[in-house]
Design a protein around this motif. Sequence first.
Motif, PDB file in Angstrom:
ATOM      1  N   PRO A 109     -17.235   7.121  94.393  1.00 20.05           N
ATOM      2  CA  PRO A 109     -18.089   7.690  95.498  1.00 20.05           C
ATOM      3  C   PRO A 109     -17.301   7.391  96.902  1.00 20.05           C
ATOM      4  N   ALA A 110     -17.346   8.554  97.779  1.00 22.29           N
ATOM      5  CA  ALA A 110     -16.780   8.182  99.112  1.00 22.29           C
ATOM      6  C   ALA A 110     -17.487   6.911  99.858  1.00 22.29           C
ATOM      7  N   GLU A 111     -16.423   6.253 100.823  1.00 19.08           N
ATOM      8  CA  GLU A 111     -16.852   5.358 101.515  1.00 19.08           C
ATOM      9  C   GLU A 111     -17.984   5.644 102.384  1.00 19.08           C
ATOM     10  N   GLU A 112     -18.093   6.896 102.971  1.00 23.10           N
ATOM     11  CA  GLU A 112     -19.566   7.356 104.077  1.00 23.10           C
ATOM     12  C   GLU A 112     -19.736   8.707 103.369  1.00 23.10           C
ATOM     13  N   GLY A 113     -21.101   8.830 103.430  1.00 23.94           N
ATOM     14  CA  GLY A 113     -21.605  10.029 103.247  1.00 23.94           C
ATOM     15  C   GLY A 113     -21.743  10.535 101.689  1.00 23.94           C
ATOM     16  N   ALA A 114     -21.565   9.422 100.788  1.00 24.87           N
ATOM     17  CA  ALA A 114     -21.468   9.791  99.442  1.00 24.87           C
ATOM     18  C   ALA A 114     -22.875  10.119  98.834  1.00 24.87           C
ATOM     19  N   TRP A 115     -24.055   9.773  99.593  1.00 24.65           N
ATOM     20  CA  TRP A 115     -25.442  10.030  99.187  1.00 24.65           C
ATOM     21  C   TRP A 115     -26.478   9.916  99.983  1.00 24.65           C
ATOM     22  N   HIS A 116     -27.430  10.788  99.860  1.00 25.10           N
ATOM     23  CA  HIS A 116     -28.556  10.747 100.953  1.00 25.10           C
ATOM     24  C   HIS A 116     -29.436   9.351 100.870  1.00 25.10           C
ATOM     25  N   PRO A 117     -30.322   9.013 101.834  1.00 24.03           N
ATOM     26  CA  PRO A 117     -31.002   7.857 101.731  1.00 24.03           C
ATOM     27  C   PRO A 117     -32.090   8.060 100.583  1.00 24.03           C
ATOM     28  N   ARG A 118     -32.271   7.066 100.082  1.00 27.85           N
ATOM     29  CA  ARG A 118     -33.109   6.774  98.812  1.00 27.85           C
ATOM     30  C   ARG A 118     -34.624   7.473  99.164  1.00 27.85           C
ATOM     31  N   SER A 119     -34.862   8.527  98.379  1.00 28.51           N
ATOM     32  CA  SER A 119     -36.267   9.019  98.542  1.00 28.51           C
ATOM     33  C   SER A 119     -37.370   8.264  97.675  1.00 28.51           C
ATOM     34  N   PRO A 120     -38.579   8.270  98.017  1.00 26.48           N
ATOM     35  CA  PRO A 120     -39.553   7.558  97.159  1.00 26.48           C
ATOM     36  C   PRO A 120     -39.650   7.871  95.855  1.00 26.48           C
ATOM     37  N   ARG A 121     -40.186   6.685  95.069  1.00 31.38           N
ATOM     38  CA  ARG A 121     -40.430   6.914  93.663  1.00 31.38           C
ATOM     39  C   ARG A 121     -42.074   6.600  93.462  1.00 31.38           C
ATOM     40  N   MET A 122     -42.308   7.097  92.392  1.00 29.36           N
ATOM     41  CA  MET A 122     -43.919   6.969  92.230  1.00 29.36           C
ATOM     42  C   MET A 122     -44.117   5.747  91.377  1.00 29.36           C
ATOM     43  N   ASP A 123     -45.234   5.041  91.987  1.00 25.30           N
ATOM     44  CA  ASP A 123     -45.643   3.583  91.411  1.00 25.30           C
ATOM     45  C   ASP A 123     -46.062   3.663  89.948  1.00 25.30           C
ATOM     46  N   TYR A 124     -46.078   2.567  89.360  1.00 20.43           N
ATOM     47  CA  TYR A 124     -46.319   2.513  87.704  1.00 20.43           C
ATOM     48  C   TYR A 124     -47.652   3.101  87.582  1.00 20.43           C
ATOM     49  N   GLU A 125     -48.883   2.546  88.476  1.00 14.27           N
ATOM     50  CA  GLU A 125     -50.168   3.180  88.267  1.00 14.27           C
ATOM     51  C   GLU A 125     -50.097   4.719  88.228  1.00 14.27           C
ATOM     52  N   GLU A 126     -49.261   5.497  89.044  1.00 14.40           N
ATOM     53  CA  GLU A 126     -49.342   6.741  89.052  1.00 14.40           C
ATOM     54  C   GLU A 126     -48.799   7.226  87.799  1.00 14.40           C
TER      55      GLU A 126
END
Length: 205
Positions: A183-200
């Motif tokens: 991975p590049a040192e900068e800009g390799a990925w987007h900010p983490r998007s939400p994940r569904m909860d266990y109960e869902e």
Amino acid sequence: MQVLPDTSALLALDSEAQDLLFREAHTTYTFADEPVTDEQVRAIYDLVRWAPTAVNGQPLRVLLVRSGDARQRLVPFMMDSNQGKVATAPLVAVLAYDTDFHENLPRLLPHAPGAKDWFAQEAPRVASAHENAALQAAYFLLGVRAAGLGAGPMSGFDASGVDAEFLADTSWRSFMVVTLGVPAEEGAWHPRSPRMDYEEVFHEV
């Protein structure tokens, strides 16, 4: 904001390995200018080969696209937003499933000599190949992460075009393109998007 319980101590992997493979891993969009070696790819496969598949069929096949000429042949089949990723990644893997995977069953499933005949009909054989190769593809992504590399899996491409260009003389059919590299040192990925909860996700009966 829901506070999730800390379950990391319940797992066999230490926290560092959990982060490497899961919590801190991201889809990678840009890479450092460092090659991915053949030895690294072999090390990845030495893990991936142990993925479970129906009747041990192992239908996943991988076309490594490394040369500039092959890269330029692949780029036009990618969606516009994916073309730059494929053009600049250190290595590109086209993941495919082998529609004739059953030909290997006498060797891969020796205790069931009639296993090849179970897949005589094409439609269920192809469905099984695709399904089990997809399972192996998930292991492939984990294997890339275990090697300390980033992966960018993509389904946005013209699979029939790729098959005609690269796989015409084979029984392989492509279903995913994955870019690999450091991975590049900068800009390799987007900010983490939400994940569904266990109960869902989980329901118990």
